[in-house]
Design a protein around this motif. Structure first.
Motif, short mmCIF file in Angstrom:
data_model
loop_
_atom_site.label_atom_id
_atom_site.label_comp_id
_atom_site.label_asym_id
_atom_site.label_seq_id
_atom_site.Cartn_x
_atom_site.Cartn_y
_atom_site.Cartn_z
N ILE A 42 0.86 -1.18 0.00
CA ILE A 42 0.00 0.00 0.00
C ILE A 42 0.90 1.23 0.00
CG2 ILE A 42 -1.72 1.29 1.33
CD1 ILE A 42 -2.75 -1.45 2.33
N SER A 44 0.04 4.76 0.39
CA SER A 44 -0.19 5.95 1.22
C SER A 44 -0.77 5.60 2.58
CB SER A 44 -1.15 6.92 0.51
OG SER A 44 -2.46 6.39 0.52
N LYS A 46 -3.23 7.14 4.00
CA LYS A 46 -4.69 7.18 3.87
C LYS A 46 -5.23 5.84 3.34
CE LYS A 46 -8.47 9.57 1.61
NZ LYS A 46 -8.88 10.53 0.62
N SER A 47 -4.59 5.30 2.32
CA SER A 47 -5.01 4.02 1.76
C SER A 47 -4.83 2.88 2.76
CB SER A 47 -4.21 3.70 0.50
OG SER A 47 -4.51 4.63 -0.52
N GLU A 50 -7.75 3.15 5.21
CA GLU A 50 -8.98 2.71 4.54
C GLU A 50 -9.00 1.20 4.38
OE1 GLU A 50 -8.98 4.96 0.93
OE2 GLU A 50 -9.72 6.77 1.92
N TYR A 51 -7.90 0.63 3.96
CA TYR A 51 -7.82 -0.82 3.73
C TYR A 51 -8.07 -1.60 5.01
CZ TYR A 51 -5.98 -5.37 2.41
OH TYR A 51 -5.84 -6.72 2.19
#
Length: 60
Positions: A42, A44, A46-47, A50-51
């Protein structure tokens, strides 16, 4: 320690706040989160959040 950092990150704490809670340096927190991002492929922060929230992969 990576798990603890990730758990606190998912609780929306900043790197500085995580470092304070865990009594480690901000750079150590950053390294742990970067390692998790690499292992998870991954890119970032943020990602990453979210993940892990979407897939409910962390027991808090």
């Amino acid at each position: 320690m990576e798990h603890k950092c990730l758990t606190l990150l998912l609780d929306e704490l900043s790197y500085t706040d995580i470092a304070t809670v865990l009594d480690i340096s901000r750079e150590t927190v950053k390294t742990h989160i970067e390692n998790i991002k690499l292992k998870s492929n991954i890119k970032s922060k943020k990602s990453l959040i979210e993940y892990f929230k979407f897939h409910d992969l962390i027991s808090i």
